[in-house]
Design a protein around this motif. Structure first.
Motif, PDB file in Angstrom:
ATOM      1  N   ILE A   4       0.874  -1.179   0.000  1.00  0.00           N
ATOM      2  CA  ILE A   4       0.000   0.000   0.000  1.00  0.00           C
ATOM      3  C   ILE A   4       0.909   1.226   0.000  1.00  0.00           C
ATOM      4  O   ILE A   4       1.765   1.373   0.876  1.00  0.00           O
ATOM      5  CB  ILE A   4      -0.920   0.016   1.234  1.00  0.00           C
ATOM      6  CG1 ILE A   4      -1.822  -1.215   1.229  1.00  0.00           C
ATOM      7  CG2 ILE A   4      -1.762   1.294   1.256  1.00  0.00           C
ATOM      8  CD1 ILE A   4      -2.552  -1.435   2.534  1.00  0.00           C
ATOM      9  N   SER A   5       0.753   2.089  -0.974  1.00  0.00           N
ATOM     10  CA  SER A   5       1.616   3.263  -1.093  1.00  0.00           C
ATOM     11  C   SER A   5       0.948   4.553  -0.632  1.00  0.00           C
ATOM     12  O   SER A   5       1.625   5.546  -0.361  1.00  0.00           O
ATOM     13  CB  SER A   5       2.076   3.434  -2.544  1.00  0.00           C
ATOM     14  OG  SER A   5       0.960   3.587  -3.415  1.00  0.00           O
ATOM     15  N   LYS A   6      -0.373   4.562  -0.540  1.00  0.00           N
ATOM     16  CA  LYS A   6      -1.078   5.789  -0.186  1.00  0.00           C
ATOM     17  C   LYS A   6      -2.440   5.455   0.387  1.00  0.00           C
ATOM     18  O   LYS A   6      -3.112   4.532  -0.075  1.00  0.00           O
ATOM     19  CB  LYS A   6      -1.256   6.658  -1.445  1.00  0.00           C
ATOM     20  CG  LYS A   6      -2.038   7.945  -1.247  1.00  0.00           C
ATOM     21  CD  LYS A   6      -1.178   9.061  -0.721  1.00  0.00           C
ATOM     22  CE  LYS A   6      -1.915  10.396  -0.730  1.00  0.00           C
ATOM     23  NZ  LYS A   6      -1.066  11.522  -0.304  1.00  0.00           N
ATOM     24  N   CYS A   7      -2.843   6.178   1.422  1.00  0.00           N
ATOM     25  CA  CYS A   7      -4.222   6.072   1.897  1.00  0.00           C
ATOM     26  C   CYS A   7      -4.827   7.471   1.909  1.00  0.00           C
ATOM     27  O   CYS A   7      -4.139   8.462   2.136  1.00  0.00           O
ATOM     28  CB  CYS A   7      -4.305   5.409   3.267  1.00  0.00           C
ATOM     29  SG  CYS A   7      -3.549   6.309   4.622  1.00  0.00           S
ATOM     30  N   SER A  64       1.665  14.970  -3.746  1.00  0.00           N
ATOM     31  CA  SER A  64       1.097  15.452  -2.494  1.00  0.00           C
ATOM     32  C   SER A  64      -0.352  15.863  -2.733  1.00  0.00           C
ATOM     33  O   SER A  64      -0.690  16.434  -3.782  1.00  0.00           O
ATOM     34  CB  SER A  64       1.904  16.638  -1.984  1.00  0.00           C
ATOM     35  OG  SER A  64       1.388  17.111  -0.761  1.00  0.00           O
ATOM     36  N   SER A  65      -1.233  15.592  -1.762  1.00  0.00           N
ATOM     37  CA  SER A  65      -2.659  15.854  -1.969  1.00  0.00           C
ATOM     38  C   SER A  65      -3.327  16.278  -0.669  1.00  0.00           C
ATOM     39  O   SER A  65      -2.786  16.100   0.422  1.00  0.00           O
ATOM     40  CB  SER A  65      -3.356  14.604  -2.513  1.00  0.00           C
ATOM     41  OG  SER A  65      -3.293  13.552  -1.570  1.00  0.00           O
ATOM     42  N   MET A  96      -4.365  17.915  -5.747  1.00  0.00           N
ATOM     43  CA  MET A  96      -3.015  17.371  -5.681  1.00  0.00           C
ATOM     44  C   MET A  96      -2.087  18.136  -6.632  1.00  0.00           C
ATOM     45  O   MET A  96      -2.549  18.873  -7.512  1.00  0.00           O
ATOM     46  CB  MET A  96      -2.996  15.882  -6.032  1.00  0.00           C
ATOM     47  CG  MET A  96      -3.276  15.562  -7.484  1.00  0.00           C
ATOM     48  SD  MET A  96      -2.936  13.821  -7.905  1.00  0.00           S
ATOM     49  CE  MET A  96      -1.149  13.770  -7.787  1.00  0.00           C
ATOM     50  N   VAL A  97      -0.778  17.958  -6.393  1.00  0.00           N
ATOM     51  CA  VAL A  97       0.237  18.496  -7.289  1.00  0.00           C
ATOM     52  C   VAL A  97       0.687  17.369  -8.204  1.00  0.00           C
ATOM     53  O   VAL A  97       1.099  16.307  -7.738  1.00  0.00           O
ATOM     54  CB  VAL A  97       1.439  19.050  -6.511  1.00  0.00           C
ATOM     55  CG1 VAL A  97       2.514  19.553  -7.474  1.00  0.00           C
ATOM     56  CG2 VAL A  97       1.002  20.167  -5.574  1.00  0.00           C
ATOM     57  N   ILE A 100       7.401  18.648  -1.808  1.00  0.00           N
ATOM     58  CA  ILE A 100       6.160  19.419  -1.806  1.00  0.00           C
ATOM     59  C   ILE A 100       5.187  18.844  -0.773  1.00  0.00           C
ATOM     60  O   ILE A 100       5.078  17.626  -0.623  1.00  0.00           O
ATOM     61  CB  ILE A 100       5.484  19.403  -3.194  1.00  0.00           C
ATOM     62  CG1 ILE A 100       6.421  19.983  -4.256  1.00  0.00           C
ATOM     63  CG2 ILE A 100       4.181  20.192  -3.179  1.00  0.00           C
ATOM     64  CD1 ILE A 100       5.858  19.897  -5.656  1.00  0.00           C
ATOM     65  N   ARG A 101       4.484  19.728  -0.087  1.00  0.00           N
ATOM     66  CA  ARG A 101       3.421  19.318   0.825  1.00  0.00           C
ATOM     67  C   ARG A 101       2.242  20.276   0.643  1.00  0.00           C
ATOM     68  O   ARG A 101       2.425  21.465   0.370  1.00  0.00           O
ATOM     69  CB  ARG A 101       3.869  19.379   2.292  1.00  0.00           C
ATOM     70  CG  ARG A 101       5.042  18.493   2.652  1.00  0.00           C
ATOM     71  CD  ARG A 101       4.632  17.025   2.695  1.00  0.00           C
ATOM     72  NE  ARG A 101       5.720  16.208   3.217  1.00  0.00           N
ATOM     73  CZ  ARG A 101       6.732  15.743   2.510  1.00  0.00           C
ATOM     74  NH1 ARG A 101       6.788  16.031   1.213  1.00  0.00           N
ATOM     75  NH2 ARG A 101       7.677  15.009   3.058  1.00  0.00           N
ATOM     76  N   MET A 102       1.020  19.759   0.803  1.00  0.00           N
ATOM     77  CA  MET A 102      -0.154  20.622   0.766  1.00  0.00           C
ATOM     78  C   MET A 102      -1.185  20.122   1.766  1.00  0.00           C
ATOM     79  O   MET A 102      -1.313  18.914   2.002  1.00  0.00           O
ATOM     80  CB  MET A 102      -0.739  20.713  -0.645  1.00  0.00           C
ATOM     81  CG  MET A 102      -1.155  19.411  -1.257  1.00  0.00           C
ATOM     82  SD  MET A 102      -1.576  19.569  -3.022  1.00  0.00           S
ATOM     83  CE  MET A 102      -2.939  20.727  -2.976  1.00  0.00           C
ATOM     84  N   VAL A 103      -1.918  21.071   2.390  1.00  0.00           N
ATOM     85  CA  VAL A 103      -2.884  20.728   3.428  1.00  0.00           C
ATOM     86  C   VAL A 103      -4.119  21.610   3.302  1.00  0.00           C
ATOM     87  O   VAL A 103      -4.092  22.671   2.668  1.00  0.00           O
ATOM     88  CB  VAL A 103      -2.279  20.896   4.848  1.00  0.00           C
ATOM     89  CG1 VAL A 103      -1.146  19.904   5.083  1.00  0.00           C
ATOM     90  CG2 VAL A 103      -1.800  22.329   5.075  1.00  0.00           C
TER      91      VAL A 103
END
Length: 396
Positions: free
Chosen positions: A239-242, A282-283, A292-293, A327-330
């Motif tokens: 699993i790479s992303k949740c 990043s999402s 997301m980017v 990169i990060r986004m919130v």
């Protein structure tokens, strides 16, 4: 001078604590990191829980605050920073430029990067990341985190080189660490999300024991509970992303599945849904829309058409790096807060800049969402060896 009586300025440090707390309670929390530099007494008052009780009594709304975690060298402990706003003031006719207070609070942060021109200085928005002192220490390293309310939960990682199931949380009001109940299983690569006020921890490492794939923590009961794993036919090798989306927990890897908590049921997902693209950038999810980017652009997911659309109106946003690690986004109170690294383009420089932008969102129709850049600025300059760990929005 009034009627022969000379007026004297109010001496703030000698005001009683209850009056100072009442004053500080009316100030935006974005200024608290700067105010804590005034004196040890101010630092104590700004970090007191009594201040937040007074803010509640005064009817002040909660505020969204940004926190950043960095590791400056391999094996070192993470350092935490928070976004603050440089206060404005009426310029003094004869300012004391050598004053430590003037330097730390009002002078633009231009050190460790190329000298800015007067035109660039005017563009400074007044937002910057400042290091936060904590009154105690979190022993976890290599951790993953998420937030509930004013707490940042640190989950997974190592203590003295040994994989640990212990959980810690940072109270962002007082910046003190506390320990929460430990997980049932120590996890090597936990993926953490919050759904319906509970923390979901998923083991992302390939080859893990699928019988203990997921557990959830309820802060109200302070208990961990086991979540049944998807069937062998549904689950993949890793699993790479949740992602929490539409009140469901999506797991993406070589196979994609979704968990529906209200029905306590797993369903398989086909790749035609296209939401799996979040694994590559990043999402964040805002008002039930996933952003997301992807390839240096901001895009959003059209759940009706099941494809991604470009977020319009961001032509003036600086170019973003494609690497997800940079990169990060919130979700920043209904707006996008995006943070990214950028190299200092000076020969021989060993520094890099951390940029941050706040983007307001406007949905004009079913197929168009526009972004408006509220501010965009360099908020921190760090060594190239520094690693970006976490970027989080906390409600305080």
């Amino acid at each position: 001078m009034m009627n022969g009586i000379k007026s004297s300025p109010c001496n703030m440090p000698y005001l009683p604590d209850d009056l100072l707390l009442n004053i500080l309670g009316r100030v935006s929390r974005l200024y608290y990191p700067i105010l804590s530099l005034v004196s040890k007494r101010f630092r104590s008052l700004v970090g007191s829980l009594e201040l937040y009780k007074i803010r509640t009594l005064l009817g002040r709304r909660t505020e969204n605050c940004l926190y950043l975690s960095l590791r400056f060298s391999y094996g070192s402990n993470p350092r935490w920073f928070t976004l603050c706003r440089r206060p404005t003031r009426t310029p003094s006719p004869e300012p004391n430029l050598k004053s430590r207070w003037f330097t730390s609070c009002f002078r633009p942060i231009l050190t460790d990067r190329t000298r800015a021109t007067s035109k660039e200085e005017k563009k400074l928005s007044g937002n910057l990341m400042v290091s936060i002192p904590t009154s105690n220490y979190c022993p976890l390293s290599g951790l993953t985190c998420n937030t509930i309310g004013s707490y940042i939960y640190m989950i997974g990682g190592y203590i003295n080189g040994v994989l640990s199931s212990r959980v810690f949380f940072l109270d962002c009001r007082s910046h003190t660490w506390h320990e929460a109940p430990s997980m049932q299983v120590a996890r090597k690569s936990p993926l953490v999300n919050v759904l319906d006020g509970k923390i979901y921890v998923v083991e992302g490492w390939r080859g893990s024991d699928y019988s203990n794939l997921i557990e959830i923590f309820d802060p109200k009961t302070q208990k961990w509970e086991h979540v049944p794993s998807p069937s062998a036919e549904m689950r993949g090798r890793y699993i790479s992303k949740c992602l929490v989306y539409e009140e469901k927990l999506y797991l993406f890897g070589d196979k994609n599945v979704v968990y529906k908590p209200k029905e306590n049921r797993w369903d398989a997902l086909g790749f035609d849904m296209n939401l799996w693209l979040v694994s590559y950038g990043s999402s964040c999810v805002i008002d039930n829309v996933c952003y997301m980017v992807f390839y240096k652009r901001l895009i959003w997911y059209d759940s009706e058409g099941r494809y991604w659309r470009v977020l319009k109106g961001l032509e003036k946003l600086p170019k973003l790096r494609h690497r997800r690690s940079c990169i990060r986004m919130v979700d920043y109170g209904g707006k996008i807060a995006i943070l990214w690294e950028k190299k200092v383009r000076v020969v021989g420089s060993d520094k890099k800049m951390i940029w941050c932008a706040e983007i307001a969102l406007e949905r004009r129709n079913a197929q168009e969402i526009y972004g408006k850049i509220e501010w965009c600025d360099v908020v921190l300059t760090v060594p190239k060896s520094c690693s970006l760990l976490e970027f989080i929005a906390v409600t305080i």
